[in-house]
Design a protein around this motif. Structure first.
Motif, short mmCIF file in Angstrom:
data_model
loop_
_atom_site.label_atom_id
_atom_site.label_comp_id
_atom_site.label_asym_id
_atom_site.label_seq_id
_atom_site.Cartn_x
_atom_site.Cartn_y
_atom_site.Cartn_z
N THR A 142 8.07 22.51 16.77
CA THR A 142 6.96 21.90 17.49
C THR A 142 5.72 21.95 16.61
OG1 THR A 142 7.94 22.81 19.47
CG2 THR A 142 5.75 21.91 19.69
N SER A 181 14.71 23.41 16.11
CA SER A 181 13.72 22.89 17.04
C SER A 181 12.37 23.26 16.47
CB SER A 181 13.95 23.53 18.41
OG SER A 181 12.85 23.25 19.23
N LEU A 215 13.41 11.43 7.54
CA LEU A 215 12.86 10.96 8.81
C LEU A 215 11.36 10.75 8.67
CD1 LEU A 215 13.20 10.58 11.98
CD2 LEU A 215 12.47 12.96 12.13
N VAL A 261 8.16 9.67 11.08
CA VAL A 261 7.67 9.37 12.43
C VAL A 261 6.26 8.80 12.28
CG1 VAL A 261 7.26 10.27 14.75
CG2 VAL A 261 8.99 11.35 13.30
N LEU A 319 19.13 13.28 16.77
CA LEU A 319 17.76 13.76 16.61
C LEU A 319 16.95 13.45 17.85
CD1 LEU A 319 16.76 12.70 12.99
CD2 LEU A 319 16.95 15.02 13.85
N GLU A 320 16.21 14.42 18.32
CA GLU A 320 15.36 14.18 19.49
C GLU A 320 13.92 14.35 19.07
OE1 GLU A 320 16.63 16.40 23.04
OE2 GLU A 320 18.44 16.82 21.88
N ILE A 321 13.12 13.39 19.43
CA ILE A 321 11.71 13.41 19.07
C ILE A 321 10.90 13.27 20.36
CG2 ILE A 321 9.91 12.25 17.72
CD1 ILE A 321 12.30 11.10 16.02
N TYR A 322 10.03 14.22 20.60
CA TYR A 322 9.20 14.16 21.82
C TYR A 322 7.74 14.26 21.44
CZ TYR A 322 13.54 15.81 24.00
OH TYR A 322 14.83 15.96 24.40
N ALA A 374 10.06 5.86 14.94
CA ALA A 374 10.65 6.72 13.91
C ALA A 374 11.66 5.93 13.10
CB ALA A 374 11.34 7.92 14.57
N LEU A 410 10.46 18.18 17.41
CA LEU A 410 11.65 17.61 16.77
C LEU A 410 12.82 18.55 17.02
CD1 LEU A 410 10.23 16.80 13.20
CD2 LEU A 410 10.59 15.18 15.05
N ARG A 411 13.94 17.95 17.40
CA ARG A 411 15.14 18.75 17.59
C ARG A 411 16.33 18.04 16.99
NH1 ARG A 411 14.13 19.88 23.76
NH2 ARG A 411 12.13 20.86 23.35
N LEU A 426 3.98 17.28 18.87
CA LEU A 426 5.22 16.61 18.46
C LEU A 426 6.33 17.64 18.38
CD1 LEU A 426 6.67 14.07 17.12
CD2 LEU A 426 5.98 15.07 14.94
#
Lengths: 130, 147
Positions: free
Chosen positions: B104, B102, B125, B127, B65-68, B118, B77-78, B75
């Motif tokens: 946003t 993905s 999940l 965050v 999981l990628e969180i930017y 997170a 999420l991928r 925010l």
């Protein structure tokens, strides 16, 4: 359906406020069959192993996952999904060796093995030559 | 084989469940849906100091999981979920989705990107995004006139 978890109010008791109400959702399942077993995968996000109840009786498989209220008293700014228990039952036509049923739950995914009983497995018939 | 019989009640339940999923059960709170609902569905709430975003992501692992957080206001999420590789059998039912997503989200207030954390538990999940100092509610002291 064999189990319902609606909290029934006692006679005369005033039904509790909305906070006792929780929706029940139908989890999504994949079912794979081999000669040996039926293999089920189910998405049960938020269910811990202790709050999962799996029953197999009368050729009916029932899965119930309890999900505690996570957002009591919270007002959502965005609310796109509901939180509540998961419930699903399947009619299983195959004869299953219920003693050997096994289940695992990892990151909200249930993996359930239903091994076929010996007599239900396909058997190769040897054809005798003349 | 599975006994596939038509179960009208089950169908009704399913429809109701789908409706619940779509519209939620907070008629009273009237949650505002996002402009475009994507995958995964998100719940967002706040307290004085934080924004919280929650998503159900069963079968995803935290490493995948990628969180930017971009600019303190966005925010992303991928993630990806792979289907199990199985051989020598047949599918009877395939309802679960696989692949990558993905999404946003524009946050309703600005957050401190460096302190975002997170947690991933039982496929859910959460965050936690601390609000940046300037948007936090501040209690204003009223000075009493001493004379």
């Amino acid at each position: 359906m064999t189990t319902t978890t609606m909290t029934k109010s006692q006679a005369g008791e005033v039904a509790g406020a909305e906070n006792t109400f929780q929706a029940t959702f139908m989890p999504r399942f994949d079912i794979w069959e081999t000669e040996e077993e039926l293999l089920l995968y189910g998405d049960l996000p938020g269910v811990s192993p202790d709050s999962l109840d799996i029953r197999f009786e009368n050729k009916e498989l029932t899965i119930h996952g309890r999900v505690g209220p996570r957002h009591e008293g919270i007002e959502f700014l965005y609310g796109e999904y509901g939180v509540g228990d998961f419930h699903r039952s399947f009619a299983i036509g195959e004869s299953i060796d219920s003693e050997r049923i096994s289940a695992e739950l990892h990151q909200g995914v249930l993996t359930l093995h239903l091994p076929k009983s010996e007599r239900a497995k396909p058997r190769r018939i040897t054809v005798q030559g003349a | 084989m599975f006994a596939t019989r038509w179960e009208p009640l089950a169908e009704m339940n399913r429809l109701r469940n789908e409706m619940d999923r779509l519209f939620g059960r907070w008629g009273r709170l009237e949650p505002r849906p996002l402009a475009s609902t994507g995958y995964p569905p998100l719940n967002l709430w706040e307290d004085d100091d934080h924004l919280y975003v929650e998503a159900e992501l069963p079968g995803f692992d935290m490493e995948g999981l990628e969180i930017y957080v971009t600019g303190g206001r966005q925010l992303a999420l991928r993630g990806e979920r792979r289907s199990p590789e199985l051989k020598g059998g047949t599918w009877h039912r395939q309802e679960r989705a696989f692949g990558s997503f993905s999404r946003t989200l524009e946050l309703p207030s600005s957050v401190d990107s460096d302190r975002v954390s997170a947690e991933f538990r039982h496929g859910v999940l959460t965050v936690t995004l601390p609000k940046s100092e300037e948007v936090k509610p501040r209690r204003i002291e009223v000075k009493a006139d001493s004379t």
